[in-house]
Design a protein around this motif. Structure first.
Motif, PDB file in Angstrom:
ATOM      1  N   SER A 138       0.620  -1.286  -0.038  1.00  0.00           N
ATOM      2  CA  SER A 138       0.175  -0.393   0.052  1.00  0.00           C
ATOM      3  C   SER A 138       0.727   1.115  -0.042  1.00  0.00           C
ATOM      4  N   GLY A 139       1.852   0.499   0.814  1.00  0.00           N
ATOM      5  CA  GLY A 139       3.026   2.803   0.312  1.00  0.00           C
ATOM      6  C   GLY A 139       3.220   2.617  -0.517  1.00  0.00           C
ATOM      7  N   CYS A 140       3.676   1.379  -1.561  1.00  0.00           N
ATOM      8  CA  CYS A 140       4.310   1.803  -2.713  1.00  0.00           C
ATOM      9  C   CYS A 140       3.166   2.750  -3.544  1.00  0.00           C
ATOM     10  N   LEU A 141       2.082   2.258  -3.731  1.00  0.00           N
ATOM     11  CA  LEU A 141       0.865   2.747  -4.107  1.00  0.00           C
ATOM     12  C   LEU A 141       0.994   3.699  -4.137  1.00  0.00           C
ATOM     13  N   LYS A 142       1.022   4.062  -2.670  1.00  0.00           N
ATOM     14  CA  LYS A 142       0.619   5.452  -2.408  1.00  0.00           C
ATOM     15  C   LYS A 142       2.048   6.459  -2.918  1.00  0.00           C
ATOM     16  N   MET A 143       3.493   5.925  -3.233  1.00  0.00           N
ATOM     17  CA  MET A 143       4.492   6.286  -3.718  1.00  0.00           C
ATOM     18  C   MET A 143       4.305   7.073  -5.077  1.00  0.00           C
ATOM     19  N   LEU A 144       4.042   5.481  -5.670  1.00  0.00           N
ATOM     20  CA  LEU A 144       3.855   6.322  -7.122  1.00  0.00           C
ATOM     21  C   LEU A 144       2.805   6.900  -7.462  1.00  0.00           C
ATOM     22  N   ASP A 145       1.558   6.791  -6.579  1.00  0.00           N
ATOM     23  CA  ASP A 145       0.489   7.918  -7.146  1.00  0.00           C
ATOM     24  C   ASP A 145       1.200   9.607  -7.124  1.00  0.00           C
ATOM     25  N   GLY A 146       1.549   9.744  -5.743  1.00  0.00           N
ATOM     26  CA  GLY A 146       2.501  10.999  -5.287  1.00  0.00           C
ATOM     27  C   GLY A 146       3.821  11.299  -6.764  1.00  0.00           C
TER      28      GLY A 146
END
Length: 314
Positions: A138-146
């Motif tokens: 989930s943290g990677c998803l947020k990092m990619l979204d950023g």
């Protein structure tokens, strides 16, 4: 036994260290789907192992499962017969949808509509890891979204697991070439199935150990690299990951504990990378780095036999 019983669940307590070792193992030679769950958030000792099997577990199966979690010695396994429900659905029944940035990830047991302007992915628990429910994924998803305001043309997801992070990249950068790799052929099969379920197209799938495959090297350099695996493999793979990165490429790393972050950062900074952002989630950290201004050239040959084996996406 009732004719309605068609599968079984074996439950044992375990520690986080034991859970990580189970998740990292390539082949445990146990005829069951294994799932580890954090019982108490950020507690190292209170985890749970659930094994789902299609046949009633015998003494040998129970002994093999108990051997995976030595901390449970003296605790009798809980064996639960399951009624005529799909055992994969049972294994994911507690996985509520998660939302990160413009993404929602859900299982068949908990369908949900895509958010306005976003994307919903159906990722069922199964042979490969990476449903989005672990803090690293989930943290990677947020990092990619950023990173959505940046342009990427050539993306690679090393250790793709279920394919989720590659799918997210393909959604954010639809004109990019996206490659997903995994050491486990079963993970590539699962990713291909998840592509079909989610209507994801044009992702190249490669079975490969690390980043040394000829097929991976032939498509380098990559301007966005994602590796959600484990700290040890990240450290040992740093030179080969940096070597396939384009100058100033974005690199997203996960699967490391906060206590391991300094060692992972040191391995990549030694290859010319710079840490740009850290997202700490409980005991876990997600890193975003930028590759050096020039293409990295390893100072000595990389021997895949000399580095740690690596595991599925968390």
């Amino acid at each position: 036994m009732s004719a309605d019983i068609d599968s079984w669940r074996v439950t044992l307590p375990c520690t986080r260290a034991e859970a990580e070792a189970i998740d990292a193992a390539d082949d445990l030679a146990i005829d069951a789907v294994l799932m580890t769950t954090e019982e108490v958030e950020d507690d190292r000792e209170h985890w749970r192992l659930d094994a789902y099997c299609e046949h009633e577990p015998d003494a040998a199966m129970l002994a093999a499962l108990t051997a995976l979690v030595p901390s449970s010695t003296g605790t009798a396994p809980t064996v639960t017969p399951l009624t005529a429900q799909d055992w994969v659905t049972m294994s994911q029944a507690g996985l509520e949808p998660i939302s990160e940035g413009r993404f929602v990830v859900h299982t068949s047991a908990h369908p949900v509509a895509a958010p306005a302007g976003g994307r919903a992915f159906l990722i069922d628990a199964g042979q490969a890891f990476g449903t989005g429910h672990h803090a690293t994924t989930s943290g990677c998803l947020k990092m990619l979204d950023g990173l959505v305001d940046r342009r990427f043309a050539n993306v690679i997801d090393l250790g793709t697991g279920t394919g989720l992070l590659a799918f997210a990249a393909a959604h954010l950068w639809p004109v990019a070439i996206v490659t997903a790799t995994d050491i486990d052929p079963a993970a590539i099969v699962v990713t291909r199935e998840n592509m079909a379920v989610n209507g994801v197209e044009a992702i190249d799938l490669i079975v490969a150990d690390g980043a040394l495959s000829d097929a991976i090297a032939a498509k380098a350099p990559y301007d966005l690299l994602i590796a959600n695996i484990l700290a040890g493999p990240l450290i040992s793979m740093a030179p080969e990951v940096a070597a396939i990165a384009a100058p100033r490429a974005a690199i997203v790393l996960a699967g490391l504990l906060e206590t391991q972050r300094a060692d992972v950062e040191a391995a990549f900074t030694a290859c010319g990378c710079t840490v740009e952002a850290v997202d700490r989630r409980g005991d876990w950290s997600i890193l975003r780095l930028t590759a050096g201004d020039a293409r990295y050239v390893p100072t000595r040959p990389i021997d895949p036999k000399g580095r740690d084996g690596w595991a599925l996406d968390l």
